[in-house]
Design an enzyme around this catalytic site. Structure first.
Site, PDB file in Angstrom:
ATOM      1  N   SER A 208       0.824  -1.209   0.000  1.00 27.52           N
ATOM      2  CA  SER A 208       0.000   0.000   0.000  1.00 27.52           C
ATOM      3  C   SER A 208       0.861   1.263   0.000  1.00 27.52           C
ATOM      4  O   SER A 208       0.495   2.280  -0.605  1.00 27.52           O
ATOM      5  CB  SER A 208      -0.938   0.007   1.207  1.00 27.52           C
ATOM      6  OG  SER A 208      -0.212   0.070   2.427  1.00 27.52           O
ATOM      7  N   ARG A 212       0.201   3.605  -3.255  1.00 28.25           N
ATOM      8  CA  ARG A 212      -0.435   4.914  -3.059  1.00 28.25           C
ATOM      9  C   ARG A 212       0.296   5.984  -3.874  1.00 28.25           C
ATOM     10  O   ARG A 212      -0.332   6.787  -4.575  1.00 28.25           O
ATOM     11  CB  ARG A 212      -0.431   5.277  -1.577  1.00 28.25           C
ATOM     12  CG  ARG A 212      -1.099   6.611  -1.270  1.00 28.25           C
ATOM     13  CD  ARG A 212      -1.039   6.922   0.221  1.00 28.25           C
ATOM     14  NE  ARG A 212      -1.869   6.016   1.001  1.00 28.25           N
ATOM     15  CZ  ARG A 212      -1.404   5.001   1.728  1.00 28.25           C
ATOM     16  NH1 ARG A 212      -0.099   4.766   1.776  1.00 28.25           N
ATOM     17  NH2 ARG A 212      -2.222   4.230   2.402  1.00 28.25           N
ATOM     18  N   ASN A 216      -1.310   7.753  -7.555  1.00 34.70           N
ATOM     19  CA  ASN A 216      -1.540   9.190  -7.696  1.00 34.70           C
ATOM     20  C   ASN A 216      -0.719   9.788  -8.833  1.00 34.70           C
ATOM     21  O   ASN A 216      -1.220  10.624  -9.600  1.00 34.70           O
ATOM     22  CB  ASN A 216      -1.225   9.897  -6.382  1.00 34.70           C
ATOM     23  CG  ASN A 216      -2.338   9.772  -5.366  1.00 34.70           C
ATOM     24  OD1 ASN A 216      -3.313  10.513  -5.394  1.00 34.70           O
ATOM     25  ND2 ASN A 216      -2.207   8.801  -4.465  1.00 34.70           N
TER      26      ASN A 216
END
Length: 288
Positions: A208, A212, A216
């Site tokens: 994660s 992440r 983005n």
């Protein structure tokens, strides 16, 4: 720049492919498996190393030119950033000895990731066009945003994981860490389940952490490509209809708005990655 005969889908696909050490992928034939360790993305490594060197140079320059008197603007900016990172590190990691290493590590992560993210602010065709001109290959591949490559972000996350393991062993000893792995959170009676859960926790935090940042930046890169297609559609229309000025103005406005918003995104994502690194390393100092 990609060929003018490219469709919108081909243009986006071209820009989302990396310059790799595997000839088949470089020629656009694609990967045969989701995870293929037989190649490396040369462009991601090149830009990551280059920006790491640039970031290190500016931090070194700020430290070298530091004076006890009234600081200049550059020194003041570096001092504010250093104090901000140091205060955050103190609030999360209470071991003073560990902070001597972890605080500079956090500062390095923030600056490095910010610079890699900031490559997204360059015009999407600028460096690929220059690379195609230098190589003489009209369809040469080049991706300039290292953090839009999952390999880069997962590598950073794995680095944080290794540091967490190091501090778990350093603070608790290998035996103490293994005891915690088998007894937390449900006690010794459920030792196998505890161990599996702890392994899953380490893996999920790492995945994660990297996903992440990648998600983005990949999305931001894709939006810039879509905005570039607006300009390309306007330029290729060749007509002087009423929609052409509207499309041109919308292209300019969309690019400006997204660029301004993206400045916040690239800064925030660098901060979040650094903050989570502090949290995960801080957890390695805590006994359960």
């Amino acid at each position: 720049m990609a060929s003018e005969s490219m469709s919108a889908a081909d243009y986006i696909k071209h820009h989302l492919q990396s310059l790799t050490s595997l000839q088949d992928i470089t020629q656009g034939q694609g990967l045969k498996n989701i995870a293929d360790f037989s190649f490396i993305n040369i462009d991601a490594i090149f830009f990551a190393v280059l920006l790491g060197v640039i970031g290190s140079f500016f931090l070194w320059l700020g430290a070298k030119k530091a004076t006890a008197g009234v600081p200049g603007r550059f020194q003041a900016a570096v001092e504010i950033l250093f104090e901000f990172v140091d205060d955050m590190c103190k609030s999360i990691i209470h071991n003073e000895q560990s902070r001597k290493v972890i605080a500079p590590l956090g500062l390095t992560l923030f600056v490095w990731i910010f610079l890699m993210n900031a490559m997204d602010m360059l015009p999407v065709d600028l460096l690929p066009w220059a690379w195609q001109g230098a190589t003489g290959e009209h369809h040469a591949l080049l991706r300039v945003v290292p953090t839009a490559d999952l390999n880069t972000t997962l590598a950073l996350a794995v680095g944080v994981l290794l540091i967490c393991i190091f501090y778990n062993i350093k603070i608790k000893g290998f035996g103490g860490w293994m005891h915690e792995m088998f007894t937390a959170p449900f006690g010794p009676a459920l030792a196998p389940a505890n161990f599996v859960l702890n392994i899953v926790e380490f893996l999920s935090k790492t995945v994660s952490h990297g996903m992440r940042l990648f998600g983005n930046m990949y999305a931001g890169e894709l939006v810039f490509l879509l905005i570039a297609l607006l300009g390309g559609a306007w330029a290729a229309s060749g007509s002087v209809g009423i929609m052409d000025p509207i499309m041109f103005v919308f292209h300019i406005l969309a690019g400006m708005v997204w660029a301004i918003f993206h400045i916040l995104v690239i800064t925030l994502q660098a901060f979040i990655f650094m903050a989570l690194a502090f949290v995960y390393i801080g957890q390695a100092h805590d006994a359960h």
